[in-house]
Every structure is written in structure tokens, then in C-alpha cells.
Design a protein around this motif. Sequence first.
Motif, PDB file in Angstrom:
ATOM      1  N   LEU A  93       1.814   5.640   8.457  1.00  0.00           N
ATOM      2  CA  LEU A  93       0.493   5.790   9.051  1.00  0.00           C
ATOM      3  C   LEU A  93      -0.452   4.709   8.535  1.00  0.00           C
ATOM      4  O   LEU A  93      -0.199   4.088   7.504  1.00  0.00           O
ATOM      5  CB  LEU A  93      -0.065   7.176   8.719  1.00  0.00           C
ATOM      6  CG  LEU A  93       0.765   8.370   9.212  1.00  0.00           C
ATOM      7  CD1 LEU A  93       0.170   9.684   8.714  1.00  0.00           C
ATOM      8  CD2 LEU A  93       0.874   8.360  10.721  1.00  0.00           C
ATOM      9  N   ASP A  94      -1.537   4.491   9.241  1.00  0.00           N
ATOM     10  CA  ASP A  94      -2.528   3.498   8.826  1.00  0.00           C
ATOM     11  C   ASP A  94      -3.318   3.961   7.599  1.00  0.00           C
ATOM     12  O   ASP A  94      -3.883   3.140   6.892  1.00  0.00           O
ATOM     13  CB  ASP A  94      -3.508   3.196   9.965  1.00  0.00           C
ATOM     14  CG  ASP A  94      -2.850   2.418  11.081  1.00  0.00           C
ATOM     15  OD1 ASP A  94      -1.822   1.738  10.836  1.00  0.00           O
ATOM     16  OD2 ASP A  94      -3.349   2.491  12.215  1.00  0.00           O
ATOM     17  N   GLU A  95      -3.346   5.261   7.367  1.00  0.00           N
ATOM     18  CA  GLU A  95      -4.115   5.769   6.234  1.00  0.00           C
ATOM     19  C   GLU A  95      -3.327   5.673   4.937  1.00  0.00           C
ATOM     20  O   GLU A  95      -2.094   5.722   4.933  1.00  0.00           O
ATOM     21  CB  GLU A  95      -4.568   7.205   6.479  1.00  0.00           C
ATOM     22  CG  GLU A  95      -3.421   8.190   6.580  1.00  0.00           C
ATOM     23  CD  GLU A  95      -3.862   9.542   7.097  1.00  0.00           C
ATOM     24  OE1 GLU A  95      -3.876  10.490   6.283  1.00  0.00           O
ATOM     25  OE2 GLU A  95      -4.166   9.646   8.286  1.00  0.00           O
ATOM     26  N   THR A  96      -4.056   5.526   3.852  1.00  0.00           N
ATOM     27  CA  THR A  96      -3.462   5.476   2.520  1.00  0.00           C
ATOM     28  C   THR A  96      -3.254   6.894   2.015  1.00  0.00           C
ATOM     29  O   THR A  96      -4.076   7.777   2.244  1.00  0.00           O
ATOM     30  CB  THR A  96      -4.390   4.681   1.576  1.00  0.00           C
ATOM     31  OG1 THR A  96      -4.493   3.348   2.084  1.00  0.00           O
ATOM     32  CG2 THR A  96      -3.859   4.643   0.164  1.00  0.00           C
ATOM     33  N   TRP A  97      -2.140   7.113   1.333  1.00  0.00           N
ATOM     34  CA  TRP A  97      -1.834   8.415   0.749  1.00  0.00           C
ATOM     35  C   TRP A  97      -2.893   8.768  -0.293  1.00  0.00           C
ATOM     36  O   TRP A  97      -3.330   7.922  -1.066  1.00  0.00           O
ATOM     37  CB  TRP A  97      -0.450   8.358   0.109  1.00  0.00           C
ATOM     38  CG  TRP A  97       0.044   9.641  -0.472  1.00  0.00           C
ATOM     39  CD1 TRP A  97       0.464  10.736   0.199  1.00  0.00           C
ATOM     40  CD2 TRP A  97       0.205   9.939  -1.864  1.00  0.00           C
ATOM     41  NE1 TRP A  97       0.870  11.712  -0.685  1.00  0.00           N
ATOM     42  CE2 TRP A  97       0.729  11.242  -1.949  1.00  0.00           C
ATOM     43  CE3 TRP A  97      -0.030   9.236  -3.036  1.00  0.00           C
ATOM     44  CZ2 TRP A  97       1.025  11.854  -3.165  1.00  0.00           C
ATOM     45  CZ3 TRP A  97       0.261   9.844  -4.244  1.00  0.00           C
ATOM     46  CH2 TRP A  97       0.781  11.139  -4.311  1.00  0.00           C
ATOM     47  N   ASP A  98      -3.288  10.025  -0.323  1.00  0.00           N
ATOM     48  CA  ASP A  98      -4.341  10.497  -1.212  1.00  0.00           C
ATOM     49  C   ASP A  98      -3.739  11.377  -2.308  1.00  0.00           C
ATOM     50  O   ASP A  98      -3.378  12.538  -2.063  1.00  0.00           O
ATOM     51  CB  ASP A  98      -5.364  11.286  -0.389  1.00  0.00           C
ATOM     52  CG  ASP A  98      -6.574  11.715  -1.186  1.00  0.00           C
ATOM     53  OD1 ASP A  98      -6.479  11.838  -2.419  1.00  0.00           O
ATOM     54  OD2 ASP A  98      -7.622  11.932  -0.553  1.00  0.00           O
ATOM     55  N   ALA A 103       1.358   4.218   1.719  1.00  0.00           N
ATOM     56  CA  ALA A 103       0.988   4.736   3.040  1.00  0.00           C
ATOM     57  C   ALA A 103       1.298   6.218   3.162  1.00  0.00           C
ATOM     58  O   ALA A 103       2.330   6.696   2.678  1.00  0.00           O
ATOM     59  CB  ALA A 103       1.744   3.975   4.122  1.00  0.00           C
ATOM     60  N   ALA A 104       0.393   6.922   3.830  1.00  0.00           N
ATOM     61  CA  ALA A 104       0.689   8.303   4.221  1.00  0.00           C
ATOM     62  C   ALA A 104       1.810   8.243   5.259  1.00  0.00           C
ATOM     63  O   ALA A 104       1.910   7.277   6.029  1.00  0.00           O
ATOM     64  CB  ALA A 104      -0.561   8.951   4.804  1.00  0.00           C
ATOM     65  N   ARG A 160       0.841  -1.193   0.000  1.00  0.00           N
ATOM     66  CA  ARG A 160       0.000   0.000   0.000  1.00  0.00           C
ATOM     67  C   ARG A 160       0.874   1.239   0.000  1.00  0.00           C
ATOM     68  O   ARG A 160       2.003   1.224   0.496  1.00  0.00           O
ATOM     69  CB  ARG A 160      -0.986   0.010   1.160  1.00  0.00           C
ATOM     70  CG  ARG A 160      -0.417   0.255   2.504  1.00  0.00           C
ATOM     71  CD  ARG A 160      -1.506   0.172   3.589  1.00  0.00           C
ATOM     72  NE  ARG A 160      -0.871   0.311   4.874  1.00  0.00           N
ATOM     73  CZ  ARG A 160      -0.694   1.456   5.508  1.00  0.00           C
ATOM     74  NH1 ARG A 160      -1.143   2.583   4.985  1.00  0.00           N
ATOM     75  NH2 ARG A 160      -0.079   1.500   6.660  1.00  0.00           N
TER      76      ARG A 160
END
Length: 130
Positions: A106-111, A37-38, A35
Motif C-alpha cells: 500500500l502507499d501508506e507507511t505501516w504504523d 509499507a502497510a 519504507r
Amino acid sequence: MPLLFVYGTLCFAEVAHALLGRRPCSQPAAVAGWRAAALPGRVYPGLVPDAVTTAVVAGRVLSDLTLRERTVLDVFEGDEYEVRRLALTDGRSASAYAWRDVASALDETWDAEAFAAAHLSAFIWRCCRS
């Protein structure tokens, strides 16, 4: 030169052009099991392994880079990334810049859309000044 899979800022042709002085040939590609990742305090992502078996990162494959251009990109990415050989979902293999410090991701995906709206212009300007 082998194929290079890109998944973050280098997917933007304007960024590649700012760094290389041209727009390399590219086509859509993806890798599974990873993934984008941010990263804390950064506007760009890091490619990290993902435990979710259905995880897929969409990106692009750059196919016509010269040795000098790959060196430019290696320097641009820096020591925080390592070059990994990955299998693309279409069966080909490509090199990619993977984030070394997986625990910091981070747990969030980069946007990418949020990056383009808020940071792309300034990012390109910084690339041109490098």
C-alpha cells in the motif's frame, strides 16, 4: 552471523522473545531509500524500495543471533520475503527481510504504534503457538 535489520513486528522485543525464547541484543538503526509499507489485509509491514530519496526506515539491528535463531526467523518470515543485504545509514551493512511483491504494498507507511495498540498481544500469542 551477520547483522539483521528489523523494521516491523520484530522490533518488538516481546515478539522476538516469543519466537526465540530470549531477547536478542539490539540497537537502533535505519536504512535509506526504503519504507515499511502497510500491506493489504495484514497487520505487519513489508520493506519496499522507495523512490523518495529522503525516505528512511527506522528499525533495530539484531547482532547476536545464532544460526538456529536465524533459521527460526527465516521460517517465520516465509517465502513472501527475501533476504537482502542493505546499507545502514551508519555505514554498516545488514541483512533484512524485504517484501517480494512490491506492487501489492500500500502507499501508506505501516504504523507501529497502531499495531501495538490493536494487535500486539494477539500477535505475540500466535507467535508463542507456532
